[in-house]
Scaffold this motif. Structure first.
Motif, short mmCIF file in Angstrom:
data_model
loop_
_atom_site.label_atom_id
_atom_site.label_comp_id
_atom_site.label_asym_id
_atom_site.label_seq_id
_atom_site.Cartn_x
_atom_site.Cartn_y
_atom_site.Cartn_z
N ASP A 192 0.83 -1.20 0.00
CA ASP A 192 0.00 0.00 0.00
C ASP A 192 0.87 1.26 0.00
O ASP A 192 2.02 1.24 0.42
N ARG A 193 0.25 2.35 -0.45
CA ARG A 193 0.91 3.64 -0.35
C ARG A 193 0.70 4.18 1.07
O ARG A 193 -0.36 3.94 1.66
N VAL A 194 1.69 4.84 1.58
CA VAL A 194 1.56 5.39 2.93
C VAL A 194 2.09 6.83 2.94
O VAL A 194 3.09 7.12 2.27
N ALA A 195 1.38 7.69 3.63
CA ALA A 195 1.80 9.09 3.75
C ALA A 195 1.76 9.48 5.22
O ALA A 195 1.07 8.85 6.02
N LEU A 196 2.54 10.48 5.54
CA LEU A 196 2.63 10.94 6.94
C LEU A 196 2.32 12.43 6.98
O LEU A 196 2.87 13.21 6.20
N ARG A 197 1.45 12.81 7.89
CA ARG A 197 1.12 14.24 8.02
C ARG A 197 1.17 14.62 9.50
O ARG A 197 0.23 14.38 10.26
N PRO A 198 2.31 15.20 9.93
CA PRO A 198 2.37 15.66 11.32
C PRO A 198 1.59 16.96 11.48
O PRO A 198 1.64 17.82 10.59
N GLY A 204 3.84 20.76 16.44
CA GLY A 204 5.22 20.33 16.57
C GLY A 204 6.08 20.72 15.39
O GLY A 204 5.73 21.56 14.57
N ARG A 205 7.24 20.07 15.31
CA ARG A 205 8.17 20.38 14.23
C ARG A 205 8.50 19.11 13.47
O ARG A 205 9.21 18.23 13.95
N SER A 206 7.93 19.01 12.28
CA SER A 206 8.23 17.87 11.43
C SER A 206 7.66 18.15 10.05
O SER A 206 6.73 18.96 9.90
N ARG A 246 11.65 3.77 4.96
CA ARG A 246 12.76 4.32 5.73
C ARG A 246 12.61 5.84 5.86
O ARG A 246 12.95 6.42 6.88
N ARG A 247 12.07 6.46 4.83
CA ARG A 247 11.85 7.91 4.89
C ARG A 247 10.80 8.23 5.95
O ARG A 247 10.96 9.17 6.74
N VAL A 248 9.74 7.44 5.97
CA VAL A 248 8.68 7.67 6.97
C VAL A 248 9.23 7.45 8.38
O VAL A 248 9.02 8.27 9.29
N LEU A 249 9.95 6.34 8.56
CA LEU A 249 10.48 6.04 9.90
C LEU A 249 11.50 7.09 10.33
O LEU A 249 11.55 7.48 11.51
N GLY A 250 12.31 7.55 9.38
CA GLY A 250 13.28 8.60 9.69
C GLY A 250 12.60 9.89 10.13
O GLY A 250 13.03 10.55 11.07
N THR A 251 11.52 10.21 9.43
CA THR A 251 10.77 11.43 9.80
C THR A 251 10.15 11.25 11.19
O THR A 251 10.18 12.18 12.01
N LEU A 252 9.64 10.07 11.44
CA LEU A 252 9.06 9.82 12.77
C LEU A 252 10.12 9.90 13.87
O LEU A 252 9.86 10.37 14.97
N ALA A 253 11.33 9.43 13.55
CA ALA A 253 12.40 9.46 14.56
C ALA A 253 12.81 10.89 14.90
O ALA A 253 13.36 11.13 15.97
N ASP A 254 12.56 11.79 13.97
CA ASP A 254 13.00 13.18 14.19
C ASP A 254 11.91 14.09 14.72
O ASP A 254 12.15 15.29 14.88
N VAL A 255 10.72 13.56 14.95
CA VAL A 255 9.63 14.46 15.34
C VAL A 255 9.92 15.10 16.70
O VAL A 255 10.57 14.51 17.56
N ARG A 256 9.44 16.31 16.82
CA ARG A 256 9.55 17.05 18.09
C ARG A 256 8.19 17.68 18.37
O ARG A 256 7.56 18.18 17.45
#
Lengths: 431, 179
Positions: A276-282, A285-287, A300-310
């Protein structure tokens, strides 16, 4: 990392002072017993001086992973460049203590002979997602016979992205798959593998679909029909307005942000695995948002973005400005502690547009605000009132067809997705 | 309160470090008390001072407490009557060497760091090797004590000993530099 030169150790100074004093005293005072007492120290001091080091060491630390999941381990290696092997007898490494890090052996305190230094691996395991500096340690080298010491010097660590753990496997169907190909069973008949039913033969049916057993029994040609298989999309909306509760790392208590990030990671991993396609919308916060995509690289891009969320104290987005641009065939999962009205409003708007939307409640049951300088009694009353309002929001969302579930790890969303999948799309569903 | 904090800190040390530092603590005391069988038991004041210095030494193996404690032990042995070549001096020598080497090993790492068994084995071998000097000197001294020594015997012996140490150093150094 190169630093000051070799310095005589306290042991060498002691052996020289006591040894020479004993020798001179023995001769001057005619006390041979002093020579008996100090001769061994003199010998040890002589050996240490003779084996004094001459090279200038350089020490570099390396970490064998550029990114890893929380709970996994990275090996910290030490490279003693430009160092004469005979100059170093003992290597002492003390890993800097850091929150959410666990080191082995002996919490990162190691002191071994140099020839064994490569055999003894220091492994550090980050216990919480995020961007962390792993491997900062103090290193000291000791020369043969303990005569001279180099350091301790601080060997800087390496910045490593620690991805949230993403162990989640769901067998639930996507509620409204769209598109030409994919792994999900469609509502429409097509050339998939999932059996939809048996019906009378019609013009255009493929001959290989004929069900001969039924056809012979009834005397009329029948065909076996199957459902089409289509892809689907998943939009993860993560609420980063604030963090509630206390984080104890991957094997401890989880804060609301921990639950949000880990649940989003698990859902993204599952979606990518099923094609499936997956998108992330914070929101808050800062992301940065991640547009829809599929494949391991996108994950990996999604997980990396999640790891950097503040979390951030930015003013709450107005509900009308939260344009999520959700297309048809997309399931929206909103991960939130439900303490910001704008988030609940956004979820309600999505449901009204006919999009399958699930809210995952990430507020830990034992979350309490820190009173700080405020009156604890007043803070407690305010918190109780806020929780009552939260319950009303949950009930309201549930009433308009937006299930609200608490994240309980693997399988939490399965039941809700199954129920959504069996619902017919609203008349006003997005095209 | 400070004593409690100290006890808590010591309990946080690795057991191997605790054991080593116990040896550091007891070494000077044993060396001092060994003077009693030789005919001159230590006075309470010197036992107290050595104990204090030993505690400091055990807590901070790189500090000068060890040097002072060992010098006090030497001082007391000069007060033992005759030439103090009682066999108990060998016990004192063992205690001095053990405490010194234990301090060297424990100073190589912070107290929470476990002592590597290979490091311990290496230093035990070294300790046994350097301790051989004590009985050799003791036997020589006992053999020579009844003989009338010329006035310049001891200074000459000192000079000879220093020359031997320097020569030994040079020999070992050349051996180190050899490919």
């Amino acid at each position: 990392m190169s630093a000051q030169g070799w310095e005589p150790t306290g042991g060498l100074v002691r052996a020289v002072v006591v040894g020479v004093a004993g020798l001179v005293w023995a001769v001057v005072a005619g006390e041979p017993a002093l020579l008996v007492l100090t001769a061994p120290l003199l010998l040890a001091a002589t050996a240490a001086v003779v084996r004094r080091p001459r090279s200038t060491p350089s020490v570099w630390g390396t970490v064998d992973r550029a990114s890893l999941h929380e709970g996994q381990g990275a090996v910290l290696s030490l490279d003693l460049a430009d160092t004469d092997p005979d100059d170093v007898e003992q290597v002492t490494r003390v890993l800097a203590a850091a929150p959410f890090e666990r080191a082995e052996p002996a919490a990162g305190h190691v002191s071994v002979l140099r020839r064994r230094a490569d055999d003894v691996q220091v492994v550090v395991s980050p216990r919480r997602w995020g961007t962390r500096t792993l491997g900062e340690e103090r290193v000291a080298l000791t020369s043969p016979w303990g005569g001279f010491r180099w350091g301790p010097v601080v060997v800087p660590g390496r910045t490593v992205r620690v991805l949230p753990s993403a162990a989640y496997t769901s067998r639930a169907e996507s509620p409204q798959p769209r598109g030409l190909v994919g792994a999900h069973r469609s509502d429409r008949p097509g050339s998939g593998t999932e059996v939809a039913g048996i019906r009378a033969f019609q013009a255009g049916d493929r001959l290989r679909r004929i069900n001969w057993r039924i056809s012979v029994r009834t005397g009329v040609l029948h065909v076996t029909t199957t459902r089409a298989e289509q892809d689907a999309g998943l939009l993860l909306v993560v609420d980063l307005y604030a963090e509630h509760g206390t984080s104890g790392g991957v094997d401890g208590a989880a804060s609301s942000l921990d639950l949000t990030v880990r649940a989003a990671a698990a859902l993204a991993e599952h979606a990518v695995r099923t094609g499936d396609r997956v998108a992330l919308r914070p929101i808050g916060g800062r992301s940065r948002p991640v547009p829809p995509g599929s494949g391991r690289r996108h994950l990996r891009r999604v997980l990396g973005t999640l790891a950097d969320v503040r979390t951030g104290s930015a003013p709450y987005d107005d509900a009308s400005r939260l344009d999520l641009r959700v297309g048809a065939g997309t399931t929206v999962v909103v991960l939130t502690p439900l303490l910001v009205d704008a988030v609940a409003t956004t979820a309600a708007n999505l449901v009204r547009r006919g999009l399958p939307t699930v809210v995952i409640d990430t507020l830990p049951p034992d979350a309490r605000p820190q009173p700080g300088d405020s009156d604890p009694v007043l803070v407690d009353i305010a918190w109780r009132m806020r929780r009552i309002e939260r319950e009303q929001v949950r009930t309201a969302l549930d009433a308009i067809g937006c299930p609200v579930v608490a994240w309980r790890g693997p399988g939490t969303v399965d039941e809700v997705l199954r129920r959504l999948a069996h619902r017919r799309p609203h008349a006003g569903a997005a095209p | 309160m400070k004593a409690l904090e100290a006890v808590r800190a010591v309990r946080g040390w690795h057991p191997s470090q605790q054991a080593l530092r116990l040896v550091v603590l007891l070494g000077p005391l044993v060396a001092l008390l060994a003077a009693a069988p030789a005919g001159h038991g230590p006075a309470p004041w010197i036992v107290g001072v050595v104990l204090l210095l030993s505690v400091l030494w055990a807590a901070r193996p790189e500090s000068g407490g060890g040097t002072l404690a060992l010098l006090l032990v030497l001082f007391w042995w000069t007060r033992v009557p005759d030439d103090a070549l009682h066999p108990a001096v060998l016990v004192a020598a063992v205690a001095v060497v053990l405490s010194h080497l234990a301090a060297v090993v424990s100073a190589a790492a912070p107290p929470r760091t476990p002592v590597d068994p290979a490091v311990l084995r290496l230093w035990m071998l070294r300790g046994a090797a350097v301790l051989l000097a004590a009985p050799v000197v003791w036997v020589l001294a006992r053999a020579l004590r009844d003989q009338a020594a010329p006035d310049l015997l001891w200074p000459a012996a000192l000079l000879a000993a220093l020359l031997v140490v320097v020569a030994l150093g040079l020999v070992l150094e050349r051996r180190e530099e050899a490919p």
